[in-house]
Scaffold this motif. Structure first.
Motif, PDB file in Angstrom:
ATOM      1  N   PRO A   1      64.705  36.586  22.819  1.00 50.47           N
ATOM      2  CA  PRO A   1      65.058  35.838  24.025  1.00 50.47           C
ATOM      3  C   PRO A   1      64.733  36.652  25.275  1.00 50.47           C
ATOM      4  O   PRO A   1      64.887  37.874  25.293  1.00 50.47           O
ATOM      5  N   GLU A   2      64.282  35.966  26.301  1.00 49.03           N
ATOM      6  CA  GLU A   2      63.914  36.637  27.540  1.00 49.03           C
ATOM      7  C   GLU A   2      64.235  35.736  28.728  1.00 49.03           C
ATOM      8  O   GLU A   2      64.534  34.558  28.571  1.00 49.03           O
ATOM      9  N   VAL A   3      64.133  36.301  29.904  1.00 51.70           N
ATOM     10  CA  VAL A   3      64.056  35.535  31.142  1.00 51.70           C
ATOM     11  C   VAL A   3      62.669  35.810  31.684  1.00 51.70           C
ATOM     12  O   VAL A   3      62.236  36.966  31.752  1.00 51.70           O
ATOM     13  N   TYR A   4      61.967  34.740  32.025  1.00 46.98           N
ATOM     14  CA  TYR A   4      60.612  34.877  32.550  1.00 46.98           C
ATOM     15  C   TYR A   4      60.609  34.393  33.998  1.00 46.98           C
ATOM     16  O   TYR A   4      61.038  33.274  34.285  1.00 46.98           O
ATOM     17  N   ILE A   5      60.140  35.237  34.892  1.00 53.66           N
ATOM     18  CA  ILE A   5      60.022  34.861  36.301  1.00 53.66           C
ATOM     19  C   ILE A   5      58.741  34.047  36.424  1.00 53.66           C
ATOM     20  O   ILE A   5      57.649  34.591  36.401  1.00 53.66           O
ATOM     21  N   ASP A   6      58.910  32.743  36.537  1.00 49.68           N
ATOM     22  CA  ASP A   6      57.772  31.827  36.542  1.00 49.68           C
ATOM     23  C   ASP A   6      57.257  31.573  37.956  1.00 49.68           C
ATOM     24  O   ASP A   6      56.215  30.950  38.128  1.00 49.68           O
ATOM     25  N   LEU A   7      57.982  32.050  38.940  1.00 54.49           N
ATOM     26  CA  LEU A   7      57.572  31.920  40.341  1.00 54.49           C
ATOM     27  C   LEU A   7      58.281  32.985  41.144  1.00 54.49           C
ATOM     28  O   LEU A   7      59.466  33.238  40.941  1.00 54.49           O
ATOM     29  N   LEU A   8      57.557  33.619  42.036  1.00 55.09           N
ATOM     30  CA  LEU A   8      58.146  34.500  43.040  1.00 55.09           C
ATOM     31  C   LEU A   8      57.267  34.380  44.275  1.00 55.09           C
ATOM     32  O   LEU A   8      56.095  34.745  44.243  1.00 55.09           O
ATOM     33  N   ILE A   9      57.830  33.820  45.334  1.00 56.13           N
ATOM     34  CA  ILE A   9      57.079  33.624  46.570  1.00 56.13           C
ATOM     35  C   ILE A   9      58.001  33.892  47.748  1.00 56.13           C
ATOM     36  O   ILE A   9      59.196  33.587  47.697  1.00 56.13           O
ATOM     37  N   THR A  10      57.422  34.487  48.778  1.00 50.92           N
ATOM     38  CA  THR A  10      58.162  34.780  49.999  1.00 50.92           C
ATOM     39  C   THR A  10      57.468  34.100  51.168  1.00 50.92           C
ATOM     40  O   THR A  10      56.237  34.124  51.261  1.00 50.92           O
TER      41      THR A  10
ATOM     42  N   ARG B   1      70.600  38.742  27.826  1.00 45.85           N
ATOM     43  CA  ARG B   1      69.272  39.123  27.332  1.00 45.85           C
ATOM     44  C   ARG B   1      68.926  40.525  27.795  1.00 45.85           C
ATOM     45  O   ARG B   1      69.485  41.036  28.756  1.00 45.85           O
ATOM     46  N   SER B   2      67.952  41.123  27.107  1.00 45.35           N
ATOM     47  CA  SER B   2      67.557  42.494  27.447  1.00 45.35           C
ATOM     48  C   SER B   2      66.092  42.597  27.837  1.00 45.35           C
ATOM     49  O   SER B   2      65.553  43.694  27.908  1.00 45.35           O
ATOM     50  N   LEU B   3      65.458  41.457  28.095  1.00 44.73           N
ATOM     51  CA  LEU B   3      64.048  41.471  28.480  1.00 44.73           C
ATOM     52  C   LEU B   3      63.822  40.511  29.640  1.00 44.73           C
ATOM     53  O   LEU B   3      64.167  39.335  29.564  1.00 44.73           O
ATOM     54  N   LEU B   4      63.233  41.055  30.696  1.00 44.14           N
ATOM     55  CA  LEU B   4      62.815  40.276  31.864  1.00 44.14           C
ATOM     56  C   LEU B   4      61.326  40.492  32.015  1.00 44.14           C
ATOM     57  O   LEU B   4      60.857  41.639  32.022  1.00 44.14           O
ATOM     58  N   ARG B   5      60.558  39.394  32.099  1.00 44.30           N
ATOM     59  CA  ARG B   5      59.107  39.518  32.268  1.00 44.30           C
ATOM     60  C   ARG B   5      58.645  38.694  33.460  1.00 44.30           C
ATOM     61  O   ARG B   5      59.282  37.741  33.881  1.00 44.30           O
ATOM     62  N   VAL B   6      57.466  39.080  33.946  1.00 40.96           N
ATOM     63  CA  VAL B   6      56.815  38.406  35.072  1.00 40.96           C
ATOM     64  C   VAL B   6      55.326  38.700  34.956  1.00 40.96           C
ATOM     65  O   VAL B   6      54.918  39.668  34.303  1.00 40.96           O
ATOM     66  N   ASP B   7      54.495  37.871  35.577  1.00 46.69           N
ATOM     67  CA  ASP B   7      53.067  38.176  35.631  1.00 46.69           C
ATOM     68  C   ASP B   7      52.582  37.997  37.061  1.00 46.69           C
ATOM     69  O   ASP B   7      53.248  37.367  37.879  1.00 46.69           O
ATOM     70  N   CYS B   8      51.418  38.560  37.320  1.00 38.55           N
ATOM     71  CA  CYS B   8      50.812  38.428  38.642  1.00 38.55           C
ATOM     72  C   CYS B   8      49.301  38.549  38.533  1.00 38.55           C
ATOM     73  O   CYS B   8      48.766  38.941  37.501  1.00 38.55           O
ATOM     74  N   TRP B   9      48.644  38.238  39.631  1.00 38.03           N
ATOM     75  CA  TRP B   9      47.202  38.403  39.746  1.00 38.03           C
ATOM     76  C   TRP B   9      46.887  39.890  39.696  1.00 38.03           C
ATOM     77  O   TRP B   9      47.499  40.704  40.402  1.00 38.03           O
ATOM     78  N   ALA B  10      45.937  40.264  38.860  1.00 39.49           N
ATOM     79  CA  ALA B  10      45.579  41.673  38.696  1.00 39.49           C
ATOM     80  C   ALA B  10      44.292  42.031  39.428  1.00 39.49           C
ATOM     81  O   ALA B  10      43.808  43.152  39.313  1.00 39.49           O
ATOM     82  N   GLY B  11      43.744  41.104  40.176  1.00 43.75           N
ATOM     83  CA  GLY B  11      42.476  41.350  40.863  1.00 43.75           C
ATOM     84  C   GLY B  11      42.659  41.932  42.246  1.00 43.75           C
ATOM     85  O   GLY B  11      43.723  42.413  42.623  1.00 43.75           O
ATOM     86  N   GLY B  12      41.579  41.870  42.979  1.00 42.21           N
ATOM     87  CA  GLY B  12      41.591  42.352  44.364  1.00 42.21           C
ATOM     88  C   GLY B  12      41.830  43.840  44.451  1.00 42.21           C
ATOM     89  O   GLY B  12      41.349  44.617  43.637  1.00 42.21           O
ATOM     90  N   ASP B  13      42.628  44.219  45.423  1.00 38.85           N
ATOM     91  CA  ASP B  13      42.874  45.637  45.689  1.00 38.85           C
ATOM     92  C   ASP B  13      44.009  46.220  44.854  1.00 38.85           C
ATOM     93  O   ASP B  13      44.360  47.388  45.006  1.00 38.85           O
ATOM     94  N   GLY B  14      44.610  45.428  43.978  1.00 39.62           N
ATOM     95  CA  GLY B  14      45.654  45.927  43.094  1.00 39.62           C
ATOM     96  C   GLY B  14      47.021  46.066  43.735  1.00 39.62           C
ATOM     97  O   GLY B  14      47.952  46.573  43.108  1.00 39.62           O
ATOM     98  N   ARG B  15      47.170  45.590  44.966  1.00 42.09           N
ATOM     99  CA  ARG B  15      48.455  45.753  45.658  1.00 42.09           C
ATOM    100  C   ARG B  15      49.595  44.998  44.986  1.00 42.09           C
ATOM    101  O   ARG B  15      50.739  45.461  44.993  1.00 42.09           O
ATOM    102  N   LEU B  16      49.293  43.850  44.411  1.00 41.05           N
ATOM    103  CA  LEU B  16      50.351  43.083  43.759  1.00 41.05           C
ATOM    104  C   LEU B  16      50.835  43.790  42.490  1.00 41.05           C
ATOM    105  O   LEU B  16      52.039  43.869  42.230  1.00 41.05           O
TER     106      LEU B  16
END
Length: 155
Positions: free
Chosen positions: A71-80, A106-121
């Motif tokens: 079981p996990e919690v997945y951050i499906d959106l993060l926007i500011t 739960r003991s697992l939190l996951r998220v994904d992001c764009w890995a391109g560009g300058d790598g700042r994200l």
């Protein structure tokens, strides 16, 4: 918020993340945002009574993300909101995601992001205490999956 983010990213040469066309001009993206607005895991951050950011805490990742066997919690959106950039809104939403993960036992939190560009994200999520795990590609768009387990280790 999405239109502002697209404009901001494009102005900085990062159109590879979400393109350069405002989301409000794309019917599929408008439908996607409508679905997000109805998601039971939607969390809205406010600053001074104004919407400053949003996040979605889901039980499962999107289809393009490799699943896990626990079981996990997945951050499906993060926007500011660009108006509130630099005020720690994203970091606060990430703290709330960790708190939600604990509340759900739960003991697992996951998220994904764009890995391109300058790598700042990617650097941002590392700086927020996430560990990169695997990369993925969807129609030429490269992403990075992160996890946080350290926040949930018993002291």
């Amino acid at each position: 918020m999405f239109d502002g983010a697209v404009r901001w990213l494009a102005e900085r040469g990062r159109a590879g993340q979400w393109g350069s066309t405002p989301w409000s001009e794309d019917e599929q993206r408008v439908a996607r945002v409508s679905g997000m607005a109805e998601h039971p895991g939607l969390v809205i951050a406010e600053v001074g009574g104004e919407v400053a950011g949003a996040s979605i805490f889901a039980d499962h990742p999107p289809e393009h993300i490799p699943p896990v066997t626990e079981p996990e919690v997945y951050i499906d959106l993060l926007i500011t909101s660009r108006v509130h950039t630099g005020r720690g809104v994203g970091a606060r939403l990430l703290r709330e995601a960790r708190e939600e993960t604990r509340r759900r036992g739960r003991s697992l939190l996951r998220v994904d992001c764009w890995a391109g560009g300058d790598g700042r994200l990617v650097a941002y999520y590392r700086g927020q205490g996430f560990t990169p795990t695997e990369t993925f590609e969807v129609r030429g768009w490269t992403g990075q999956v992160f996890e946080d387990r350290e926040s949930f280790v018993a002291a």
